[in-house]
Design a protein around this motif. Structure first.
Motif, PDB file in Angstrom:
ATOM      1  N   HIS A   1       0.788  -1.235  -0.052  1.00 26.17           N
ATOM      2  CA  HIS A   1      -0.136  -0.036   0.007  1.00 26.17           C
ATOM      3  C   HIS A   1       1.014   1.240   0.143  1.00 26.17           C
ATOM      4  N   ASP A  30       0.241   5.863  -0.095  1.00 27.46           N
ATOM      5  CA  ASP A  30      -1.036   6.955  -0.024  1.00 27.46           C
ATOM      6  C   ASP A  30      -0.211   8.197  -0.500  1.00 27.46           C
ATOM      7  N   ASN A  47       2.833   7.446   3.050  1.00 28.62           N
ATOM      8  CA  ASN A  47       2.650   6.204   3.903  1.00 28.62           C
ATOM      9  C   ASN A  47       3.127   5.200   2.905  1.00 28.62           C
ATOM     10  N   GLN A  85      -4.262  -4.256   8.659  1.00 31.71           N
ATOM     11  CA  GLN A  85      -4.208  -2.847   8.221  1.00 31.71           C
ATOM     12  C   GLN A  85      -5.360  -2.019   8.525  1.00 31.71           C
ATOM     13  N   MET A 116      -6.940   1.406   8.615  1.00 31.49           N
ATOM     14  CA  MET A 116      -6.595   2.749   7.872  1.00 31.49           C
ATOM     15  C   MET A 116      -7.775   3.384   8.183  1.00 31.49           C
ATOM     16  N   HIS A 173      -5.288   6.238  -1.680  1.00 31.10           N
ATOM     17  CA  HIS A 173      -4.234   5.345  -1.594  1.00 31.10           C
ATOM     18  C   HIS A 173      -4.434   4.182  -2.584  1.00 31.10           C
ATOM     19  N   TYR A 205      -2.694   5.283   9.727  1.00 33.22           N
ATOM     20  CA  TYR A 205      -2.742   3.890   9.532  1.00 33.22           C
ATOM     21  C   TYR A 205      -2.241   3.148  10.868  1.00 33.22           C
ATOM     22  N   ASP A 232      -0.431  -0.538  10.911  1.00 33.18           N
ATOM     23  CA  ASP A 232      -0.062  -1.859  10.198  1.00 33.18           C
ATOM     24  C   ASP A 232       0.282  -2.685  11.394  1.00 33.18           C
TER      25      ASP A 232
END
Length: 320
Positions: A81, A83, A87, A97, A99, A107, A142, A144
């Motif tokens: 990913h 964005d 990120n 994830q 978000m 993204h 985010y 992750d």
């Protein structure tokens, strides 16, 4: 024996199939013809499992979001990913994830270079969670989370294991921070288990595995690709594997996602990748994207080229 305080299944919905993102097929029980919204959950997509030959894997090239959260959970394969806030990360099996799109982000969710080059199986889920009006325009964020940071609960008899993505199970607390009280659990059982859910939370159970499961006080059978909507009366949800006598472990273990949340109880206005409270806010989101205020991600042309080539190769081979 089922608990007298256990909830019952109100209805069972079979997921429909549709094409999303750059051309991948999803099974989607929510929204459906009979269930448009399950406050605070807006959408549940079952991604795969699908096996890609080399060069065929597709994802979702650059697209905007505002006003809600997307939660991606990977079982097999992976995606990369990026964005418009800079990120970048790679999610592999077991990763989650979370978000928070908030005020707005562009993204992309693309297959990993390894999956695209070598082929392989991709399997996972994405849910959309609404945000209350006070949080819809917060700064994007985010989370992750690798598999080693996501706790598991195991029942005393060892027959049930629950991955606690959000919420808590018998003192096992998730590490992910959520804006609204939510349970997001990956429950796997070869026996019986009564799961405590706080009163006031709506509950859904999605079966993503071939083994059927019995859900609720009346033991409603829920098969693969079906979503059980559980009523709000009761303090727990009962689960029991339907194929207890099956010798094949894969057919004996039931695997389901359990989603529960406290309803936000606000008006919802939605259009494509935007979820707000009013139509005027939707129009403003579209205007902001056109004006470029969501930003952009370098390399968008290359990501679209890879997507088009993968779709062409898959179509040439006659695969969906």
């Amino acid at each position: 024996m089922a608990s007298k305080l256990a909830r019952q299944v109100a209805r069972v919905i079979t997921a429909h199939r549709q094409r999303e993102g750059g051309g991948f097929v999803v099974r989607r029980p929510l929204p459906s013809g009979s269930l448009d919204y399950a406050d605070p959950f807006l959408m549940l997509d079952h991604l795969g499992p699908v096996h890609y030959a080399p060069g065929e894997a597709v994802g979702a090239p650059d697209h905007p979001h505002r006003g809600f959260e997307t939660v991606t959970y990977i079982l097999e394969g992976g995606f990369e990913h990026r964005d418009s806030h800079g990120n970048h990360g790679v999610l592999k099996p077991g990763w989650v994830q979370w978000m928070t799109a908030g005020s707005g982000v562009v993204h992309s969710e693309m297959p990993t270079d390894e999956l695209l080059k070598n082929g392989g199986t991709f399997h996972g889920f994405q849910i959309w969670v609404s945000l209350p009006a006070k949080d819809k325009m917060i700064r994007p964020r985010y989370q992750d989370v690798p598999p080693e940071d996501i706790p598991w609960f195991e029942s005393a008899d060892k027959s049930t294991k629950i991955k606690v993505i959000a919420g808590q199970v018998e003192g096992v607390q998730a590490t992910i921070d959520t804006h609204t009280p939510i349970y997001y659990l990956d429950l796997r059982t070869t026996g019986k288990y009564s799961l405590a859910i706080p009163e006031g939370m709506d509950v859904m159970v999605y079966n993503y595995h071939p083994a059927p499961i019995l859900v609720g006080q009346e033991k409603t059978r829920v098969s693969e690709g079906q979503l059980a909507v559980v009523n709000t009366h009761g303090r727990s949800v009962d689960f029991e594997v339907a194929n207890a006598a099956e010798e094949d472990p894969e057919k004996r273990e039931a695997r389901v996602l359990v989603l529960a949340g406290t309803p936000i109880r606000e008006k919802v206005a939605r259009h494509g990748p935007f979820v707000m409270n009013t139509e005027e806010e939707i129009y403003q989101a579209m205007a902001d994207v056109r004006a470029g205020s969501f930003g952009s991600i370098p390399g968008s042309t290359e990501r679209m080229r890879k997507t088009n080539e993968a779709n062409a190769k898959r179509n040439q081979a006659g695969r969906a």
